[in-house]
Motif scaffolding. Structure first.
Motif, PDB file in Angstrom:
ATOM      1  N   GLU A   1      -1.623  -1.002  -4.393  1.00  0.00           N
ATOM      2  CA  GLU A   1      -0.580  -1.395  -5.328  1.00  0.00           C
ATOM      3  C   GLU A   1      -0.883  -2.794  -5.861  1.00  0.00           C
ATOM      4  O   GLU A   1      -1.754  -3.499  -5.350  1.00  0.00           O
ATOM      5  CB  GLU A   1       0.784  -1.394  -4.634  1.00  0.00           C
ATOM      6  CG  GLU A   1       1.182  -0.034  -4.090  1.00  0.00           C
ATOM      7  CD  GLU A   1       2.496  -0.089  -3.333  1.00  0.00           C
ATOM      8  OE1 GLU A   1       3.452   0.559  -3.777  1.00  0.00           O
ATOM      9  OE2 GLU A   1       2.558  -0.777  -2.296  1.00  0.00           O
ATOM     10  N   ASP A   2      -0.147  -3.200  -6.886  1.00  0.00           N
ATOM     11  CA  ASP A   2      -0.317  -4.542  -7.435  1.00  0.00           C
ATOM     12  C   ASP A   2      -0.122  -5.578  -6.329  1.00  0.00           C
ATOM     13  O   ASP A   2       0.857  -5.522  -5.571  1.00  0.00           O
ATOM     14  CB  ASP A   2       0.694  -4.801  -8.549  1.00  0.00           C
ATOM     15  CG  ASP A   2       0.412  -4.005  -9.806  1.00  0.00           C
ATOM     16  OD1 ASP A   2      -0.714  -3.487  -9.925  1.00  0.00           O
ATOM     17  OD2 ASP A   2       1.322  -3.883 -10.648  1.00  0.00           O
ATOM     18  N   GLY A   3      -1.045  -6.511  -6.236  1.00  0.00           N
ATOM     19  CA  GLY A   3      -0.935  -7.570  -5.245  1.00  0.00           C
ATOM     20  C   GLY A   3      -1.648  -7.301  -3.944  1.00  0.00           C
ATOM     21  O   GLY A   3      -1.861  -8.223  -3.147  1.00  0.00           O
TER      22      GLY A   3
ATOM     23  N   ALA B   1     -11.719   0.104   1.351  1.00  0.00           N
ATOM     24  CA  ALA B   1     -10.578  -0.034   0.446  1.00  0.00           C
ATOM     25  C   ALA B   1     -10.845   0.655  -0.893  1.00  0.00           C
ATOM     26  O   ALA B   1      -9.963   1.318  -1.452  1.00  0.00           O
ATOM     27  CB  ALA B   1     -10.268  -1.516   0.228  1.00  0.00           C
ATOM     28  N   TYR B   2     -12.062   0.501  -1.403  1.00  0.00           N
ATOM     29  CA  TYR B   2     -12.439   1.138  -2.674  1.00  0.00           C
ATOM     30  C   TYR B   2     -12.240   2.653  -2.588  1.00  0.00           C
ATOM     31  O   TYR B   2     -11.620   3.264  -3.471  1.00  0.00           O
ATOM     32  CB  TYR B   2     -13.891   0.806  -2.997  1.00  0.00           C
ATOM     33  CG  TYR B   2     -14.445   1.518  -4.216  1.00  0.00           C
ATOM     34  CD1 TYR B   2     -14.453   0.890  -5.464  1.00  0.00           C
ATOM     35  CD2 TYR B   2     -14.976   2.817  -4.130  1.00  0.00           C
ATOM     36  CE1 TYR B   2     -14.968   1.539  -6.587  1.00  0.00           C
ATOM     37  CE2 TYR B   2     -15.474   3.464  -5.243  1.00  0.00           C
ATOM     38  CZ  TYR B   2     -15.477   2.826  -6.469  1.00  0.00           C
ATOM     39  OH  TYR B   2     -15.972   3.468  -7.569  1.00  0.00           O
TER      40      TYR B   2
ATOM     41  N   MET C   1       0.841  -1.197   0.000  1.00  0.00           N
ATOM     42  CA  MET C   1       0.000   0.000   0.000  1.00  0.00           C
ATOM     43  C   MET C   1       0.872   1.241   0.000  1.00  0.00           C
ATOM     44  O   MET C   1       1.941   1.255   0.624  1.00  0.00           O
ATOM     45  CB  MET C   1      -0.922   0.016   1.224  1.00  0.00           C
ATOM     46  CG  MET C   1      -1.953  -1.084   1.260  1.00  0.00           C
ATOM     47  SD  MET C   1      -3.139  -0.891   2.623  1.00  0.00           S
ATOM     48  CE  MET C   1      -4.076   0.548   2.063  1.00  0.00           C
ATOM     49  N   ARG C   2       0.407   2.283  -0.665  1.00  0.00           N
ATOM     50  CA  ARG C   2       1.124   3.550  -0.683  1.00  0.00           C
ATOM     51  C   ARG C   2       0.592   4.411   0.464  1.00  0.00           C
ATOM     52  O   ARG C   2      -0.518   4.935   0.400  1.00  0.00           O
ATOM     53  CB  ARG C   2       0.904   4.276  -2.007  1.00  0.00           C
ATOM     54  CG  ARG C   2       1.327   3.493  -3.244  1.00  0.00           C
ATOM     55  CD  ARG C   2       1.101   4.312  -4.489  1.00  0.00           C
ATOM     56  NE  ARG C   2       1.339   3.540  -5.709  1.00  0.00           N
ATOM     57  CZ  ARG C   2       0.417   2.833  -6.341  1.00  0.00           C
ATOM     58  NH1 ARG C   2      -0.847   2.837  -5.880  1.00  0.00           N
ATOM     59  NH2 ARG C   2       0.705   2.147  -7.421  1.00  0.00           N
ATOM     60  N   LEU C   3       1.403   4.582   1.495  1.00  0.00           N
ATOM     61  CA  LEU C   3       0.974   5.349   2.664  1.00  0.00           C
ATOM     62  C   LEU C   3       1.893   6.524   2.976  1.00  0.00           C
ATOM     63  O   LEU C   3       1.621   7.282   3.916  1.00  0.00           O
ATOM     64  CB  LEU C   3       0.898   4.432   3.898  1.00  0.00           C
ATOM     65  CG  LEU C   3      -0.120   3.287   3.824  1.00  0.00           C
ATOM     66  CD1 LEU C   3      -0.003   2.412   5.071  1.00  0.00           C
ATOM     67  CD2 LEU C   3      -1.542   3.822   3.685  1.00  0.00           C
ATOM     68  N   ASP C   4       2.955   6.686   2.214  1.00  0.00           N
ATOM     69  CA  ASP C   4       3.883   7.791   2.460  1.00  0.00           C
ATOM     70  C   ASP C   4       3.151   9.127   2.375  1.00  0.00           C
ATOM     71  O   ASP C   4       2.390   9.388   1.442  1.00  0.00           O
ATOM     72  CB  ASP C   4       5.024   7.779   1.448  1.00  0.00           C
ATOM     73  CG  ASP C   4       5.961   6.602   1.642  1.00  0.00           C
ATOM     74  OD1 ASP C   4       5.895   5.976   2.716  1.00  0.00           O
ATOM     75  OD2 ASP C   4       6.744   6.304   0.713  1.00  0.00           O
ATOM     76  N   GLY C   5       3.385   9.965   3.372  1.00  0.00           N
ATOM     77  CA  GLY C   5       2.768  11.282   3.394  1.00  0.00           C
ATOM     78  C   GLY C   5       1.364  11.310   3.960  1.00  0.00           C
ATOM     79  O   GLY C   5       0.781  12.390   4.116  1.00  0.00           O
TER      80      GLY C   5
END
Length: 289
Positions: free
Chosen positions: A223-225, A212-213, A1-5
């Motif tokens: 992210e992928d996966g 999540a959606y 997952m993209r959580l930066d920032g």
């Protein structure tokens, strides 16, 4: 997952290392299969501690001593949990606004080994749980490590699914669904009560998917996966899977969380639709869930 920032939630209370109340702490015994027991009960919404208290046990010294995680890993999990909770706040505030309601954010308590909640005292063997009495989610962060190492259900989105499911129970509480389900369960026999419990748990899975959606829509977080990680975790926490792991066979009439295929189906349905109104698990026939 993209959580930066991403922001951290202001609703997290850190009680790690503080232990429990100092009095009797209910716990579930087990040799080698503790994570199986925990995974069976962690999805129990409302008052899962009633299950724990029936065991009449006490925490062992090992259960209350502290986390087996390294400091760095535990801090990583703590920051992750806070960011995921913040994401649920953003999503559900918006979704409740769409239906003319105001979302009341739940609290989250991070603890080590044992904790006192509005639903009673518990050890980490209970797994993550939501207590409607104080509208709080409780989690010992070592559970994430257990998911990964002992169940093969690791991954950041799998861990996020755990938190989002418990928040799903809070959504049910705010909408009145949780209290209605508990009242109905109290008025019927055990077999029928289990079926109501399954419906309740599957709806919380659906709500986790809805989160999540919209989290992905708001923050491009997936992210992928990631989705595969979540669906894999859902498949590992079905009653049929866990019972077969624990005792070699499944007893369908005792299911109170749903089969693996049901958990996967409802989580995936929520991820796909993103619409709270399609999460009715109480009207369909039980066999069609």
């Amino acid at each position: 997952m993209r959580l930066d920032g991403r922001r951290f939630s202001g609703n997290v209370s850190d009680r790690r290392g503080l232990g429990g109340s100092g009095g009797k702490i209910a716990g579930i015994g087990g040799i080698g299969g503790l994570i199986i027991v925990a995974l069976i009960v962690w999805l129990a919404g409302g008052d899962p501690l009633s299950v724990v208290n029936q065991s009449g046990g006490f925490a062992t010294a090992e259960q209350i001593r502290g986390s087996s995680l390294s400091f760095e890993k535990e801090e990583e999990y703590a920051q992750f949990a806070s960011r995921i909770l913040a994401g649920t706040e953003d999503v559900w505030s918006e979704e409740f606004s769409k239906i003319g309601l105001k979302y009341r954010e739940p609290k989250m308590v991070l603890y080590t080994g044992a904790v006192t909640s509005g639903c009673g005292d518990a050890t980490a063997s209970v797994g993550p749980f939501y207590c409607s009495a104080d509208q709080t989610i409780y989690i010992d962060l070592s559970f994430f490590s257990q998911m990964e190492k002992e169940m093969g259900a690791g991954g950041d989105f799998a861990f996020a699914y755990v938190i989002a499911h418990e928040v799903g129970h809070h959504v049910q509480y705010l909408l009145g669904t949780l209290d209605q389900a508990h009242a109905a369960m109290a008025e019927t026999n055990k077999t029928e009560a289990n079926k109501i419990s399954v419906r309740t748990e599957l709806q919380a899975d659906y709500y986790a998917g809805v989160w999540a959606y919209h989290d992905n829509r708001m923050f491009n977080s997936l992210e992928d996966g990631d989705i595969e990680e979540g669906l894999n975790a859902a498949s590992k926490i079905g009653d049929d899977y866990l019972q077969k792991q624990a005792q070699g066979y499944a007893v369908p009439e005792t299911f109170n969380h749903g089969r693996s295929d049901q958990r996967v189906r409802w989580l995936k349905k929520g991820i796909t639709s993103g619409n709270i109104k399609y999460g009715d698990t109480f009207t369909p026939s039980y066999s069609s869930l």
